[in-house]
Design a protein around this motif. Structure first.
Motif, PDB file in Angstrom:
ATOM      1  N   GLU A  84       7.915  -5.847  11.784  1.00 46.33           N
ATOM      2  CA  GLU A  84       8.351  -4.363  11.012  1.00 46.33           C
ATOM      3  C   GLU A  84       6.868  -4.170  10.458  1.00 46.33           C
ATOM      4  OE1 GLU A  84      11.488  -5.500   9.534  1.00 46.33           O
ATOM      5  OE2 GLU A  84      12.245  -5.307  10.830  1.00 46.33           O
ATOM      6  N   THR A  85       6.155  -4.937   9.597  1.00 49.04           N
ATOM      7  CA  THR A  85       5.080  -4.079   8.688  1.00 49.04           C
ATOM      8  C   THR A  85       3.517  -4.339   9.149  1.00 49.04           C
ATOM      9  OG1 THR A  85       3.995  -6.553   7.922  1.00 49.04           O
ATOM     10  CG2 THR A  85       6.077  -5.639   6.900  1.00 49.04           C
ATOM     11  N   SER A  86       3.975  -4.406  10.361  1.00 45.73           N
ATOM     12  CA  SER A  86       2.443  -4.046  10.899  1.00 45.73           C
ATOM     13  C   SER A  86       2.711  -4.458  12.384  1.00 45.73           C
ATOM     14  CB  SER A  86       1.007  -5.123  10.624  1.00 45.73           C
ATOM     15  OG  SER A  86       0.488  -4.727  11.949  1.00 45.73           O
ATOM     16  N   ARG A  87       2.000  -3.954  13.759  1.00 47.32           N
ATOM     17  CA  ARG A  87       1.861  -4.042  15.605  1.00 47.32           C
ATOM     18  C   ARG A  87       1.414  -5.022  15.450  1.00 47.32           C
ATOM     19  NH1 ARG A  87       4.301   1.362  15.316  1.00 47.32           N
ATOM     20  NH2 ARG A  87       1.581   1.740  15.015  1.00 47.32           N
ATOM     21  N   PRO A 119      -1.545 -13.468  10.479  1.00 52.88           N
ATOM     22  CA  PRO A 119      -0.882 -12.729   9.924  1.00 52.88           C
ATOM     23  C   PRO A 119      -1.059 -11.180   9.256  1.00 52.88           C
ATOM     24  CG  PRO A 119      -1.162 -14.772   8.750  1.00 52.88           C
ATOM     25  CD  PRO A 119      -2.030 -14.134   9.923  1.00 52.88           C
ATOM     26  N   THR A 120      -1.993 -11.199   8.753  1.00 54.13           N
ATOM     27  CA  THR A 120      -3.234 -10.112   7.608  1.00 54.13           C
ATOM     28  C   THR A 120      -3.107  -8.997   8.403  1.00 54.13           C
ATOM     29  OG1 THR A 120      -4.570 -11.384   7.515  1.00 54.13           O
ATOM     30  CG2 THR A 120      -3.438 -11.872   6.014  1.00 54.13           C
ATOM     31  N   ALA A 121      -3.722  -8.926  10.183  1.00 53.87           N
ATOM     32  CA  ALA A 121      -3.943  -8.657  11.101  1.00 53.87           C
ATOM     33  C   ALA A 121      -2.907  -7.258  10.848  1.00 53.87           C
ATOM     34  CB  ALA A 121      -4.329  -9.246  12.332  1.00 53.87           C
ATOM     35  N   GLY A 122      -3.523  -5.685  10.662  1.00 53.66           N
ATOM     36  CA  GLY A 122      -3.287  -4.781  10.490  1.00 53.66           C
ATOM     37  C   GLY A 122      -2.174  -4.446   9.826  1.00 53.66           C
ATOM     38  N   GLN A 123      -2.143  -5.273   8.385  1.00 58.22           N
ATOM     39  CA  GLN A 123      -1.473  -5.127   7.349  1.00 58.22           C
ATOM     40  C   GLN A 123      -1.850  -4.367   5.756  1.00 58.22           C
ATOM     41  OE1 GLN A 123       1.733  -6.237   7.318  1.00 58.22           O
ATOM     42  NE2 GLN A 123       1.665  -7.279   9.139  1.00 58.22           N
ATOM     43  N   CYS A 124      -3.515  -4.262   5.840  1.00 60.13           N
ATOM     44  CA  CYS A 124      -4.668  -3.692   5.020  1.00 60.13           C
ATOM     45  C   CYS A 124      -4.202  -2.062   4.446  1.00 60.13           C
ATOM     46  CB  CYS A 124      -5.647  -4.091   5.215  1.00 60.13           C
ATOM     47  SG  CYS A 124      -6.104  -2.210   6.496  1.00 60.13           S
ATOM     48  N   SER A 125      -3.763  -1.250   5.328  1.00 59.25           N
ATOM     49  CA  SER A 125      -2.680   0.153   4.458  1.00 59.25           C
ATOM     50  C   SER A 125      -1.357   0.091   3.943  1.00 59.25           C
ATOM     51  CB  SER A 125      -3.535   0.637   5.832  1.00 59.25           C
ATOM     52  OG  SER A 125      -2.121   0.895   6.741  1.00 59.25           O
ATOM     53  N   VAL A 126      -0.688  -0.844   4.892  1.00 59.69           N
ATOM     54  CA  VAL A 126       0.653  -0.588   4.500  1.00 59.69           C
ATOM     55  C   VAL A 126       0.319  -1.305   2.883  1.00 59.69           C
ATOM     56  CG1 VAL A 126       1.780  -0.328   6.488  1.00 59.69           C
ATOM     57  CG2 VAL A 126       1.407  -2.551   5.503  1.00 59.69           C
ATOM     58  N   THR A 127      -0.360  -2.719   3.329  1.00 59.39           N
ATOM     59  CA  THR A 127      -0.402  -3.610   1.942  1.00 59.39           C
ATOM     60  C   THR A 127      -1.109  -3.136   0.502  1.00 59.39           C
ATOM     61  OG1 THR A 127      -0.171  -6.045   3.121  1.00 59.39           O
ATOM     62  CG2 THR A 127      -1.248  -5.830   0.737  1.00 59.39           C
ATOM     63  N   ALA A 128      -2.228  -2.010   0.819  1.00 63.78           N
ATOM     64  CA  ALA A 128      -2.500  -1.409  -0.108  1.00 63.78           C
ATOM     65  C   ALA A 128      -1.356  -0.537  -1.026  1.00 63.78           C
ATOM     66  CB  ALA A 128      -4.077  -1.176   0.409  1.00 63.78           C
ATOM     67  N   ILE A 129      -0.977   0.332  -0.325  1.00 66.49           N
ATOM     68  CA  ILE A 129      -0.298   1.373   0.027  1.00 66.49           C
ATOM     69  C   ILE A 129       1.310   0.740  -1.310  1.00 66.49           C
ATOM     70  CG2 ILE A 129       1.647   2.607   0.369  1.00 66.49           C
ATOM     71  CD1 ILE A 129       0.361   3.334   2.550  1.00 66.49           C
ATOM     72  N   ALA A 164       7.883   3.462   7.666  1.00 65.04           N
ATOM     73  CA  ALA A 164       8.279   2.289   8.306  1.00 65.04           C
ATOM     74  C   ALA A 164       7.597   1.307   7.651  1.00 65.04           C
ATOM     75  CB  ALA A 164       9.323   2.444   9.778  1.00 65.04           C
ATOM     76  N   GLU A 165       6.994   1.149   8.040  1.00 65.63           N
ATOM     77  CA  GLU A 165       5.717   0.068   7.743  1.00 65.63           C
ATOM     78  C   GLU A 165       5.823  -0.596   6.137  1.00 65.63           C
ATOM     79  OE1 GLU A 165       2.629   0.968   9.964  1.00 65.63           O
ATOM     80  OE2 GLU A 165       3.467  -0.631  11.760  1.00 65.63           O
ATOM     81  N   VAL A 166       5.089   0.697   5.303  1.00 67.27           N
ATOM     82  CA  VAL A 166       5.765   0.757   4.274  1.00 67.27           C
ATOM     83  C   VAL A 166       7.741   0.003   3.571  1.00 67.27           C
ATOM     84  CG1 VAL A 166       4.911   1.532   1.937  1.00 67.27           C
ATOM     85  CG2 VAL A 166       3.216   1.843   3.584  1.00 67.27           C
ATOM     86  N   ALA A 167       8.338   0.864   3.867  1.00 68.07           N
ATOM     87  CA  ALA A 167       9.846   0.394   3.493  1.00 68.07           C
ATOM     88  C   ALA A 167       9.934  -0.719   4.000  1.00 68.07           C
ATOM     89  CB  ALA A 167      10.335   1.745   4.031  1.00 68.07           C
TER      90      ALA A 167
END
Length: 116
Positions: free
Chosen positions: A19-22, A29-39, A99-102
């Motif tokens: 839900e937080t990164s496709r 588990p951190t793959a693709g999570q950088c931008s949503v995590t930083a925000i 949606a991923e940020v939320a």
């Protein structure tokens, strides 16, 4: 809210998902999570969002009280040569990440970020 990087890592590890990164996988588990995590980290704890170019595109992370925090660096096989290029939420969010940020914000609150 108190900024405790160790507690934040524990809460993030419980919160990252498809839900937080496709790109999320059990193996990475951190793959693709950088931008949503930083925000989300900036929203909860302040500081700035920076970026560094990587072969897969820009990688986003935070600076809080003058110190770099990259909660998703483990997605890379090799260490990152940080360029610390100033960025912001708008650039990190890109298209369709709301949606991923939320989802990450909600999961963090459920998994203990409120106590960080």
């Amino acid at each position: 809210m108190l900024f405790d990087p160790i507690a934040i890592v524990a809460a993030l590890e419980q919160s990252w998902s498809l839900e937080t990164s496709r790109q999320w996988t059990v193996q990475n588990p951190t793959a693709g999570q950088c931008s949503v995590t930083a925000i989300v980290v900036q929203e909860l704890f302040g500081g700035d969002i920076l970026k560094t170019p990587t072969p897969g595109g820009d990688h986003f992370y935070n600076v809080i009280d003058g110190k770099r925090y990259d909660f998703t660096a483990s997605q890379f096989e090799q260490p990152i040569a940080y360029h610390d290029v100033p960025s912001d939420r708008r650039e990190a969010e890109g298209r369709g990440r709301e949606a991923e940020v939320a989802a990450l914000l909600q999961a963090l609150r459920r998994n203990g970020a409120a106590s960080c």
